[in-house]
Design a protein around this motif. Sequence first.
Motif, mmCIF file in Angstrom:
data_model
loop_
_atom_site.group_PDB
_atom_site.id
_atom_site.type_symbol
_atom_site.label_atom_id
_atom_site.label_comp_id
_atom_site.label_asym_id
_atom_site.label_seq_id
_atom_site.Cartn_x
_atom_site.Cartn_y
_atom_site.Cartn_z
ATOM 1 N N UNK A 1 -14.740 7.839 8.667
ATOM 2 C CA UNK A 1 -13.301 8.196 7.288
ATOM 3 C C UNK A 1 -12.919 8.847 6.672
ATOM 4 N N UNK B 1 -0.836 4.436 11.014
ATOM 5 C CA UNK B 1 -2.329 4.420 11.859
ATOM 6 C C UNK B 1 -3.082 3.070 11.540
ATOM 7 N N UNK B 2 -3.661 2.851 12.786
ATOM 8 C CA UNK B 2 -4.684 1.237 12.628
ATOM 9 C C UNK B 2 -5.449 1.208 11.682
ATOM 10 N N UNK B 3 -5.861 2.887 10.894
ATOM 11 C CA UNK B 3 -6.891 2.174 10.171
ATOM 12 C C UNK B 3 -6.557 1.597 8.817
ATOM 13 N N UNK B 4 -7.559 0.628 8.175
ATOM 14 C CA UNK B 4 -7.456 -0.251 6.897
ATOM 15 C C UNK B 4 -6.811 -0.170 6.462
ATOM 16 N N UNK C 1 -6.238 5.722 1.403
ATOM 17 C CA UNK C 1 -6.358 4.361 1.818
ATOM 18 C C UNK C 1 -7.709 3.637 0.649
ATOM 19 N N UNK D 1 -5.474 -3.809 13.287
ATOM 20 C CA UNK D 1 -6.098 -4.766 14.272
ATOM 21 C C UNK D 1 -6.319 -6.284 13.026
ATOM 22 N N UNK E 1 -11.771 12.348 6.376
ATOM 23 C CA UNK E 1 -10.164 12.367 6.738
ATOM 24 C C UNK E 1 -10.004 12.360 4.887
ATOM 25 N N UNK F 1 -3.239 6.898 16.925
ATOM 26 C CA UNK F 1 -3.024 5.939 16.082
ATOM 27 C C UNK F 1 -4.407 5.501 14.796
ATOM 28 N N UNK F 2 -5.155 7.099 15.298
ATOM 29 C CA UNK F 2 -6.205 6.492 14.287
ATOM 30 C C UNK F 2 -6.503 7.247 13.966
ATOM 31 N N UNK F 3 -6.334 7.569 11.873
ATOM 32 C CA UNK F 3 -6.027 8.654 11.513
ATOM 33 C C UNK F 3 -7.095 10.424 11.770
ATOM 34 N N UNK G 1 0.897 0.623 13.380
ATOM 35 C CA UNK G 1 -0.079 1.589 13.625
ATOM 36 C C UNK G 1 0.448 2.433 13.713
ATOM 37 N N UNK H 1 -6.868 3.726 21.589
ATOM 38 C CA UNK H 1 -8.254 3.168 21.551
ATOM 39 C C UNK H 1 -8.807 2.297 22.549
ATOM 40 N N UNK I 1 1.115 -0.844 -0.059
ATOM 41 C CA UNK I 1 0.203 0.238 0.157
ATOM 42 C C UNK I 1 0.983 1.539 0.449
ATOM 43 N N UNK J 1 -5.712 -1.191 1.331
ATOM 44 C CA UNK J 1 -6.546 -2.134 0.531
ATOM 45 C C UNK J 1 -5.166 -1.423 -0.520
ATOM 46 N N UNK K 1 1.272 4.177 -2.357
ATOM 47 C CA UNK K 1 0.924 5.646 -2.266
ATOM 48 C C UNK K 1 2.004 6.770 -2.047
#
Lengths: 291, 418
Positions: free
Chosen positions: B268, A121-124, B277, A221, B271, B45-47, A117, B83, A50, A126, A54
């Motif tokens: 999301x 980050x811990x966002x998915x 993403x 996750x 963002x 750690x989250x956007x 993470x 989180x 990924x 693809x 990007x």
Amino acid sequence: MLFWQILIDGFAVGSLYALGAMGFALIFGVSGVLNLSHGALMVAAVVAAWAAGNDLHVGPYAGAAIGVLVGLVASLVTYFAVVRPLQNSQKIREDEKEIFILTATLLWGIMIQELIAYFYTNNAKTVSPIVGGVINIAGVRTPANELFTAIVCWIVIGVLWLLVNRTRAGKAVLAASMNPRGVTLLGIELPQIYIAVWAIYGVLIGVAGVLLGMFLGVSSYSVGPLTASAFSIVVLGGLGSVSGALIAAYVVGYLETMTAYLISPAYRTIPALLLLVVVMYVRPRGLLGRR
Amino acid sequence: MKTQLWRVAPKFATYAAAAIFALAMASPGHAQSGPIKIGVIAEAQAVAGSSIPQAAQLAADEINASGGVNGQKIEIVSYDNHSSAAESVRAFQRAANEDHVNAVIASYISEVVLALEPWTGRLKTVMVTPGAASDVITQNIAKDYDHLKYTFHGYLTSTSIADLVCAAAKDLLATQLHLKSTVVMSEDAAWTTPLDAEYLKCLPEAGLKVLDHIRLSPDTTDFTPIFNKIEGQKPDVILTGISHVGVQPTVQWKQQEVPIPMFGISSQATNSSFWNDTNGAVEGVLYQAVSGPDVAVTPKTLPFVNAFKTKFGNFPSYAGYTAYDEVYYIADAIKRAGSTDPDKLVTAMEQTDWIGTIGRIQFKGKDTGNPHALKVGPDTITGLMLQWQNGKQVNLWPEKLANGKMKFPSFIKVGSAQ
């Protein structure tokens, strides 16, 4: 319609599971290592593919290649930095080594997960698919990427089969999985076999990871669930049995897909876990287990 | 044994006294001569969460550069909660008891904020959330105002969000595109319970018949069966309520070429990194937000966005806008209260009337069903409805703030079900 849908989706999911779990089974069969960093290594491959797309703006093929390469490197690093020092350690009793390696790979997996993470980050994430569009199969609008996933899985499984059954090195690996001591008596160095197996494993999880990233996507996750699914497939198939893992992967893939379509996607994983419990009671060595 | 006990007892008593004294000193609300401390507990750690401490720091820097508050500087103390509600509670206790913060800005996750809420009363520390949405947060305040009055809801409640989505749906979907039916697809979480209840109520009023209501597990990785089921019901549009999930349903929606547009909440998607993403799969997705990168909701919005982009290299998440505003209006409340005493601060916060980056900030009163929730409406916050188009977030609603027209990728068949 629903029948075809389940047939197609279950096949794609099962193929992906098979590829991920076969490497896991191979490592256990040959070196007795239960690699609990499995999911983390797969996610690392996905995130690499990924990020290559990007951050480095490479195309889908190059991105996928980088993902597989990172899977390979991560696997070898795991072997050389985590597993081998413990296997060779004089300070740990032989019978305790397995549990040390189990714990070490688990911690190693958590470290990789946290690093991913932290930096990504811990966002998915693809991976940009190599093939786009949809194909109509028996009235089911199937993403071309889903078919591509299944086809690539089977090509890689086929290559693995040829490698193990038709080449000298592959036969040595197979022999080592059956009787490690016997192989050393034939003058084959076990450490070399281990390196070969970890390299094969690295390519398998790299390909499986990149395909998973294209097909469904992963996040940090996913590390735990991916390890857990490989673990349960391998236990179901019979610890150390690569063909058992292959069959079990489809059993789990179809069971999950049927549950998701016919009952609810929320209960997707439950029947497969129940089956695992039943198999543990009725046939503890798994479907095709030798031990 | 007895003699030993006698020897130890006085020592123990001394320690106990010292500990009690220390605890007494540690209780919040003591006048401080040092900086005003604002704790920030967020999901680094989250956007969505990572913008919270960054935006708060930016606001603090700006306030400090112009002289601070009543001569005091503002100091941001950040805690990463991973989180987790449990880690958030520990961070909150540390913030209040050890770091002696004067207020806390906490989390975009409703479950986390609900876990922290009782602690705001126990430790008498003002807390504002920049991103959680559950109505239960403010409903709890209504039930036990004296203890929970320290909690403020700095983001919209789920019910308010649903109402804003319905208002936009009426204009954009029912009136403009003549769409008639929908399936609600939301994730199973604390914030979507009131959201869904309001959706089911307000969507028919907006002219969209709800054919089904699907609550999906946030652990879902394969959304094919869900889209399959939705498609079978032939709705004109999918009304979303997703935040913990986002990338995967969006990518699979595109990959499977589900011919039905997605409209609603997709946190999301707010963002700016969401395009990358999803590798562009988000093209055509419509989502509600209180702000957008190029939308001048108030005169403060774009200067904030630009300053944030310059400092951190990316655009803020939705919780970044609110966190930035929160530091400002907490500082403003402290200024008006002339003190950091928590009770005086609560009174001052309740009188907040602040033009922020997302609109005009005013809290609902003690006697409403949702005390300390943000007021929503044409005079305060109207929200936006944006659409991803060619890598850009284009605002479509309300009309006076629109900077583009609605358009869909070719696989979407608008109104095909009719």
